[in-house]
Motif scaffolding. Structure first.
Motif, mmCIF file in Angstrom:
data_model
loop_
_atom_site.group_PDB
_atom_site.id
_atom_site.type_symbol
_atom_site.label_atom_id
_atom_site.label_comp_id
_atom_site.label_asym_id
_atom_site.label_seq_id
_atom_site.Cartn_x
_atom_site.Cartn_y
_atom_site.Cartn_z
ATOM 1 N N VAL A 155 0.862 -1.186 0.000
ATOM 2 C CA VAL A 155 0.000 0.000 0.000
ATOM 3 C C VAL A 155 0.897 1.235 0.000
ATOM 4 O O VAL A 155 1.772 1.370 0.865
ATOM 5 C CB VAL A 155 -0.931 0.029 1.237
ATOM 6 N N THR A 156 0.694 2.127 -0.974
ATOM 7 C CA THR A 156 1.461 3.374 -0.955
ATOM 8 C C THR A 156 0.714 4.394 -0.098
ATOM 9 O O THR A 156 -0.506 4.536 -0.215
ATOM 10 C CB THR A 156 1.688 3.939 -2.373
ATOM 11 N N ILE A 157 1.458 5.079 0.747
ATOM 12 C CA ILE A 157 0.849 6.002 1.726
ATOM 13 C C ILE A 157 1.653 7.313 1.752
ATOM 14 O O ILE A 157 2.788 7.344 1.255
ATOM 15 C CB ILE A 157 0.834 5.380 3.151
ATOM 16 N N PRO A 158 1.085 8.363 2.331
ATOM 17 C CA PRO A 158 1.860 9.608 2.444
ATOM 18 C C PRO A 158 3.096 9.389 3.323
ATOM 19 O O PRO A 158 3.092 8.524 4.213
ATOM 20 C CB PRO A 158 0.890 10.578 3.132
ATOM 21 N N GLU A 159 4.120 10.172 3.081
ATOM 22 C CA GLU A 159 5.343 10.066 3.876
ATOM 23 C C GLU A 159 5.014 10.265 5.366
ATOM 24 O O GLU A 159 4.175 11.108 5.708
ATOM 25 C CB GLU A 159 6.342 11.131 3.410
ATOM 26 N N ASN A 160 5.627 9.480 6.222
ATOM 27 C CA ASN A 160 5.391 9.520 7.673
ATOM 28 C C ASN A 160 3.947 9.201 8.051
ATOM 29 O O ASN A 160 3.473 9.615 9.111
ATOM 30 C CB ASN A 160 5.762 10.895 8.281
ATOM 31 N N ARG A 188 -5.042 -9.919 10.396
ATOM 32 C CA ARG A 188 -3.654 -9.852 10.834
ATOM 33 C C ARG A 188 -2.768 -10.882 10.092
ATOM 34 O O ARG A 188 -1.560 -10.755 10.007
ATOM 35 C CB ARG A 188 -3.546 -10.111 12.342
ATOM 36 N N SER A 189 -3.426 -11.942 9.589
ATOM 37 C CA SER A 189 -2.666 -13.017 8.930
ATOM 38 C C SER A 189 -2.038 -12.536 7.616
ATOM 39 O O SER A 189 -1.116 -13.151 7.103
ATOM 40 C CB SER A 189 -3.593 -14.195 8.639
ATOM 41 N N ARG A 190 -2.542 -11.429 7.061
ATOM 42 C CA ARG A 190 -2.004 -10.936 5.789
ATOM 43 C C ARG A 190 -1.065 -9.761 6.033
ATOM 44 O O ARG A 190 -1.499 -8.706 6.490
ATOM 45 C CB ARG A 190 -3.134 -10.506 4.842
ATOM 46 N N GLU A 191 0.210 -9.957 5.723
ATOM 47 C CA GLU A 191 1.164 -8.861 5.916
ATOM 48 C C GLU A 191 0.940 -7.786 4.851
ATOM 49 O O GLU A 191 0.750 -8.093 3.678
ATOM 50 C CB GLU A 191 2.603 -9.381 5.794
ATOM 51 N N VAL A 192 0.933 -6.537 5.282
ATOM 52 C CA VAL A 192 0.806 -5.414 4.344
ATOM 53 C C VAL A 192 2.114 -4.630 4.409
ATOM 54 O O VAL A 192 2.582 -4.264 5.484
ATOM 55 C CB VAL A 192 -0.381 -4.506 4.727
ATOM 56 N N ILE A 193 2.709 -4.405 3.233
ATOM 57 C CA ILE A 193 3.951 -3.640 3.167
ATOM 58 C C ILE A 193 3.573 -2.193 2.842
ATOM 59 O O ILE A 193 2.941 -1.927 1.812
ATOM 60 C CB ILE A 193 4.868 -4.199 2.059
ATOM 61 N N PHE A 194 3.926 -1.253 3.731
ATOM 62 C CA PHE A 194 3.633 0.154 3.486
ATOM 63 C C PHE A 194 4.841 0.815 2.821
ATOM 64 O O PHE A 194 5.979 0.613 3.253
ATOM 65 C CB PHE A 194 3.317 0.883 4.797
ATOM 66 N N VAL A 195 4.556 1.599 1.783
ATOM 67 C CA VAL A 195 5.632 2.279 1.046
ATOM 68 C C VAL A 195 5.258 3.750 0.924
ATOM 69 O O VAL A 195 4.121 4.076 0.542
ATOM 70 C CB VAL A 195 5.767 1.668 -0.377
#
Ligand SMILES: C[C@](O)(CO)[C@H](O)COP(=O)(O)O
Length: 220
Positions: A51-56, A70-77
């Motif tokens: 998931v792309t998100i705003p900085e900070n 919770r079983s699905r890891e989400v990578i924040f970028v």
């Protein structure tokens, strides 16, 4: 097939207005963002969720996904200044995983379905790229900058393109890198793929899979 989903939620919701990003608004039992992600939970092919998100903005994004399994890891970028820059950042973040196919989906499209996601992924694997297309019920025209109709499009060949848009991962990454180097600006990822790699296939889209752009788009 090893597929990834890249959800864009780094924008500032300027057209939507209000004090909260549209992706973080409550919807059903969760939020717009958790609903947008939910189409990529059950199909087992989606091994990676970015998931792309705003900085900070990680804390806020995590809160918006508090109901997400919770079983699905989400990578924040952290995204960039534009949708295009954010997608490139998300694609680069997937390079360590090197999926076969990546589906790029608007965080503000909460009404997609697992069926659409799976069909786009399957067709993208075959054709290189695939997106849902919805026919227009209105007459389609080209307007001049000052608002006059200057051309008339065929309704048989004019469609609205939705997300998720799926692509062979290495090709869309290459196309995005070239687009960034050339300094071009593109509205969506089918345009970037079309410019640098080739034609994008379509599947029938669904009117219900609409994008929340303005306040009224949230109405049932
Ligand atoms: C990607 C998209 O949803 C395709 O229809 C659309 O281009 C996104 O537009 P936005 O202005 O970034 O919301």
């Amino acid at each position: 097939m090893r597929a990834a989903a890249l959800i864009t939620a780094a924008g500032s919701s300027q057209r939507f207005g209000g004090s909260m990003k549209k992706e973080y608004l409550p919807l059903g039992a969760g939020t717009v963002l958790s609903s947008a992600l939910s189409s990529f939970v059950d199909p087992e092919i989606f091994s990676y969720l970015v998931v792309t998100i705003p900085e900070n903005g990680k804390e806020e994004a995590e809160y918006a996904l508090r109901d997400f399994p919770r079983s699905r890891e989400v990578i924040f970028v952290s995204g960039g200044e534009t949708r295009q820059a954010s997608v490139l950042a998300g694609l680069k973040a997937l390079s360590g995983y090197d999926p076969d196919v990546v589906l790029i989906h608007d965080g503000a499209r909460p009404w997609c379905t697992p069926e659409i996601a799976e069909e786009v992924a399957r067709r993208a694997m075959e054709a290189g790229g695939c997106a849902p297309a919805v026919p227009s019920v209105d007459a389609m025209k080209i307007l001049s900058r000052d608002g006059f109709i200057i051309d008339h499009l065929s309704r048989e060949t004019s469609f609205r393109i939705q997300t998720p848009q799926g692509f062979v991962y290495r090709d869309i990454l290459e196309a995005h890198i070239k687009a960034a180097e050339d300094g071009g600006f593109y509205i969506d990822d089918t345009e970037i793929y079309g410019r640098y790699i080739g034609a994008v296939a379509t599947i029938p889209g669904d009117e219900r899979n609409r994008k929340i752009t303005y306040q009224e788009d949230l109405a049932p």
